[in-house]
Design a protein around this motif. Structure first.
Motif, short mmCIF file in Angstrom:
data_model
loop_
_atom_site.label_atom_id
_atom_site.label_comp_id
_atom_site.label_asym_id
_atom_site.label_seq_id
_atom_site.Cartn_x
_atom_site.Cartn_y
_atom_site.Cartn_z
N ASP B 620 0.82 -1.22 0.00
CA ASP B 620 0.00 0.00 0.00
C ASP B 620 0.85 1.26 0.00
O ASP B 620 0.33 2.36 -0.11
N ASN B 621 2.17 1.09 0.10
CA ASN B 621 3.06 2.24 0.05
C ASN B 621 3.43 2.47 -1.41
O ASN B 621 4.03 1.61 -2.04
N SER B 622 3.08 3.65 -1.93
CA SER B 622 3.25 3.85 -3.38
C SER B 622 4.71 3.79 -3.80
O SER B 622 5.03 3.23 -4.85
N GLY B 624 7.21 2.21 -2.24
CA GLY B 624 7.67 0.83 -2.12
C GLY B 624 7.13 -0.03 -3.25
O GLY B 624 7.84 -0.86 -3.83
N SER B 664 3.92 -5.78 6.26
CA SER B 664 4.05 -4.78 7.30
C SER B 664 3.10 -3.62 7.07
O SER B 664 3.31 -2.52 7.54
N MET B 665 2.02 -3.89 6.28
CA MET B 665 1.06 -2.81 6.04
C MET B 665 0.15 -2.69 7.25
O MET B 665 -0.46 -3.67 7.68
N PRO B 666 0.00 -1.49 7.81
CA PRO B 666 -0.80 -1.37 9.03
C PRO B 666 -2.28 -1.54 8.81
O PRO B 666 -2.97 -2.13 9.63
N LYS B 716 12.88 -6.81 3.46
CA LYS B 716 13.12 -5.56 2.76
C LYS B 716 14.23 -4.81 3.47
O LYS B 716 14.34 -4.89 4.69
#
Lengths: 161, 740
Positions: B620-622, B624, B664-666, B716
């Motif tokens: 969900d981190n753009s 990354g 590790s997406m919250p 990562k």
């Protein structure tokens, strides 16, 4: 010719210093490896997205921290994102600052968070500056190389005539 | 007067006499006629009569005799000539037949007599057979008894039961008065009464083994009749009765090692038990041969059963022992595991808990330094910063050491400049040296390459540590550092004969010597230097800061770099020299920095072909997401990148071979996504393999990933090579051989 050499040297020294001073780490080198003919502007694209993302995150963080009742979980979520994106890019110092900020959030230490957030912003702007300089330098170099080659070709053809 | 042709009887006919003669003749004739009739009747009745012909003859003879007598009746009075002729012819016939019969009888009567003898003979034979039948039956009975006895004996593996059963069954089969078993004592010099049939508790009678009667019994494998008055047979207090016949037989006691097929008949063991059997005293019974045979057979069976029991006992003991040992080992293993787990947990805690405040202290101290401070305040803050840096180093050192011991430490190989490295290291130490007024000189030989491939950070640590030590322990003079390429002959150190460095085209060995003019070290103390937590110089306590870990860690790093570290000193006060040799790569020859800890053999430099491999990426981190996607695209995959769990579940198809999930997406529970994807493709064999991407290297995450069925965990930040290795591992083995 000389200029190209000089520019190259400058570029190399600058980028080396970035690594040495911890602004960038190994991950940035990996990013550069992913750039090839099929993907010629990969690094620039990624970095731009990083800048966009980070600015948004910083604003969100600032808002969240300035609430009457600070929701530390929310702050932590934002910092987590920031840490993730900075580590994906290889922005080492930003990432380390994020780690420190997260620990303040865990302790729910508002003052600590505020101060650390300032530091995070500081680091972010520093690395942004450096990266922009780097890319300018690259484009400058590119321009120079291009003009050098066009001069060569022109000269050659002139000669031929 | 002779009108008729009559014949005058020779004498005058007396009336009365004639009458009597007449009657007698009549009766004789009657008898003579009826005898053959009777004979015929009875012969017809009996089926077997061999002499019919004789009977016929006899019958004819009797009939003719009868006829003669009958015809005689007519000759008493005047009779015609015809009668006389008939009479004569009858007589003639009779004479003939009688003579024939007489002659015949001469032959027949001996035969008839001999029939009688044969009959007697056959009767005798029958009696004999009867006797033999009786004997066979007895033997069969005996056999049955033996089988039953054997069965009884073999049906148990407990010694006591075997022996008791033997005695009981023998007693009942043979009808014994008393039956006893004498076992040899441990020393073998005496026989002890161990079991009896009638006695309830045999009190320890013993007899010496060397008695002649016992020797006699032991020397043969047959049952031997012995005298009732011999010591082994005197089981009851001497009473008034006369004991019956006594028989004794030896029972071999076999050991495990006696069971060789070929040695069976000649038993090498000399241990025998003695079985004594006594017949009832008041019967006149004798020991029969078949009873003795029975006893011998039983004795053998008992021997075998006893040895089986002994083997079983031994193996049960061994098994019990093994079980005990197993339990103890298990316990020890669990304890060890607990200890390791405790240590790992402790380290994990240290890792996070101690580093985090450290970061905070360091960050804030540096922040503080940038504000306006008075000189004293600045000094104080600088001290805080220095101390916290030291502490951070200590924490890192301890963690590094543990990871080194675990074997989980891996060198981070990269290309770096040797000159720059040395310069920087010495720049860091120079201030300290100049404070102590020590000089530091460095000389790098010109044949050292500019750039080398190795772990720059750890090499720096080694140099810092070694040179730092040199400075620490010098009070005056200085430290000189020299580095050069090690030549093969100079590499062979006579003190370390098992170090065989072999330079190759891609590597060279760098030798660094650090000489100091310090206090020197006692040669006996040198081994202690490399031991953890040991301060080699107890008197230099004021200046010695440092955990004592430094040299130990350096030695391990140097070993990891396939090199050697040693310290020489000629003695106290004579200074010391630290020498280390490390293996470094030459850049440009082999471009890919090889991982020095490659695990299960995916060392092939051939880049595996992933072209067109369809994968899905969820992050969900753009930033990354873009980076990882770029990575995968560069490798050649056809990547579909999504940013939400639901979208991920929706777009995954069976054509996708791998799904990368950032765990590790919250806001997203990646584990649930993994489970849902598994469910979506539960019916298919070729479902996509799920791999986790995470920044957390802790065991908890790995466990959770494994539990939901993920095939591997990638740490990562991911480098190009790491992704390539991981992907080829996954596709080749179906799971990540070593989660990176």
């Amino acid at each position: 010719m000389e200029i190209v050499g000089q520019l190259q040297k400058q570029y190399v020294e600058f980028s080396t210093s970035l690594y040495r001073e911890g602004f960038l780490d190994e991950q940035f080198i990996q990013l550069q490896k992913l750039q090839d003919e099929s993907n010629p502007d990969f690094v620039v694209e990624v970095v731009s997205i990083f800048f966009e993302d980070s600015e948004k995150l910083i604003n969100d963080l600032a808002t969240a921290i300035q609430q009457q009742v600070v929701d530390f979980k929310q702050v932590d979520a934002h910092v987590h994102q920031f840490k993730g994106s900075s580590s994906s890019i290889g922005a080492n110092r930003v990432k380390n600052m994020c780690i420190a900020l997260r620990s303040f959030c865990d302790e729910k230490n508002l003052d600590g968070c505020l101060r650390c957030l300032q530091q995070v912003k500081h680091e972010y702007f520093l690395v942004k500056n450096k990266l922009e300089t780097l890319f300018r330098g690259i484009s400058h170099l590119k321009e120079n190389i291009d003009s050098f080659f066009s001069f060569l070709i022109h000269h050659f053809f002139r000669r031929k005539k | 007067m002779e009108l008729c042709n009559c014949i005058e009887p020779p004498w005058p006919a007396d009336e009365l006499l004639m009458k009597y003669q007449y009657i007698s003749d009549f009766f004789i004739a009657l008898a003579y006629f009826s005898i053959p009739l009777e004979l015929i009747y009875f012969v017809k009745k009996s089926a077997v009569f061999p002499y019919r012909w004789v009977l016929v003859q006899f019958g004819a003879f009797i009939v003719l005799c009868g006829a003669t007598h009958l015809i005689n009746l007519w000759t008493f009075t005047l009779h015609t000539r015809t009668v006389a002729v008939v009479m004569t012819s009858a007589k003639i016939l009779t004479a003939a037949v009688s003579c024939a019969t007489a002659l015949m009888l001469v032959h027949i009567i001996p035969d008839l007599l001999s029939v009688k003898t044969r009959e007697i003979f056959l009767k005798n034979k029958a009696a004999e057979l009867d006797r033999e039948m009786g004997l066979i039956r007895t033997q069969e009975e005996t056999g049955r008894h033996v089988r039953m006895l054997t069965h009884e004996i073999r049906s148990t593996l407990d010694r006591h039961t075997i022996l008791k059963t033997t005695l009981v069954e023998l007693g009942s089969t043979l009808g014994l008065e008393e039956c006893a078993l004498w076992m040899p004592t441990r020393t073998g010099l005496e026989l002890q009464l161990s079991y009896t049939l009638r006695h309830q508790n045999p009190v320890g009678f013993t007899v010496p083994t060397q008695l002649p009667v016992i020797n006699q019994v032991f020397n043969t494998n047959r049952a031997v009749k012995i005298s009732p008055s011999s010591p082994v047979a005197r089981l009851r207090p001497t009473g008034k009765y006369m004991p019956g016949e006594v028989v004794a037989v030896r029972v071999p006691l076999l050991h495990l090692s006696d069971f060789h097929i070929h040695d069976w008949p000649e038993l090498s063991t000399k241990r025998y038990a003695l079985m004594v059997l006594m017949l009832p005293s008041d019967s006149a019974r004798q020991w029969h041969v078949h009873e003795l045979e029975l006893v011998e057979v039983v004795a053998d069976q008992v021997a075998v059963a006893l040895s089986h029991a002994a083997i079983l006992e031994e193996s049960m003991k061994a098994r019990d022992l093994l079980m005990e040992q197993n339990v103890a080992l298990d316990h020890a293993r669990r304890e060890a595991e607990t200890a390791v787990r405790a240590r790992n947990d402790f380290l994990a805690v240290m890792n996070h808990e101690m580093r985090t405040p450290m970061h905070a202290i360091i960050a804030l101290s540096s922040l503080l330094l940038e504000t306006d401070l008075s000189p004293e305040q600045r000094l104080m803050v600088e001290t805080i910063l220095k101390s916290s840096n030291l502490l951070a180093t200590l924490i890192n050192d301890v963690l590094d050491l543990s990871r080194l011991e675990d074997g989980s430490l891996q060198l981070e190989i990269g290309t770096f400049s040797l000159h720059a490295l040395f310069r920087e290291a010495l720049n860091l130490i120079r201030p300290i040296a100049s404070v102590k007024k020590l000089y530091i000189t460095m000389s790098l030989s010109p044949d050292l390459p500019q750039y080398a491939i190795g772990d720059e950070k750890r090499l720096m640590q080694i140099i810092l540590n070694v040179v730092g030590n040199a400075v620490k322990f010098s009070k005056e003079g200085g430290v000189s550092v020299s580095a050069f390429v090690a030549k093969p002959d100079s590499l062979r150190d006579p003190r370390t004969p098992d170090f065989f460095p072999i330079p190759s085209d891609n590597h060279f060995y760098m030798r660094v010597e650090v000489k100091d003019t310090g206090s020197g070290i006692n040669p006996q103390d040198i081994p202690k230097l490399f031991m953890k937590f040991v301060h080699s110089q107890p008197h230099a306590t004021k200046n010695s800061d440092g955990s004592g870990l430094g040299l130990a860690i350096c030695k391990r790093f140097v070993n990891l770099m396939e090199g050697q570290l040693s310290i020489e000193s000629e003695g106290l006060g004579k200074g010391s020299t630290a020498i280390f040799i490390v293996k470094l790569g030459i850049p440009g020859r082999s471009n890919e920095p090889k991982l020095s800890f490659v695990h299960k053999g995916t060392k092939n430099q051939v880049k595996p072909n992933f072209s067109g491999l369809k994968v899905v990426l969820l992050d969900d981190n753009s930033v990354g997401r873009m980076v990882t996607k770029g990575l995968l695209v560069h490798i050649g995959c056809d990547v579909l990148a999504v940013s939400s769990g639901d979208e991920c579940i929706r777009v995954v198809t069976h054509e996708h071979k791998v799904v990368f999930l950032d765990v590790s997406m919250p806001g997203v529970d990646s584990f649930e996504v993994a489970v849902k994807i598994q469910e979506k493709f539960s019916k298919r064999v070729d479902r996509p393999l799920i791999v986790a991407l995470t920044g957390n290297n802790d065991r908890m995450t790995k466990e959770n990933c494994r539990r939901v069925g993920m095939k591997g965990v990638i740490l990562k930040p991911v480098s190009l090579d790491k992704m390539r290795t991981a992907l080829s591992d996954i596709l080749e083995h179906g799971y990540l051989v070593e989660s990176q």
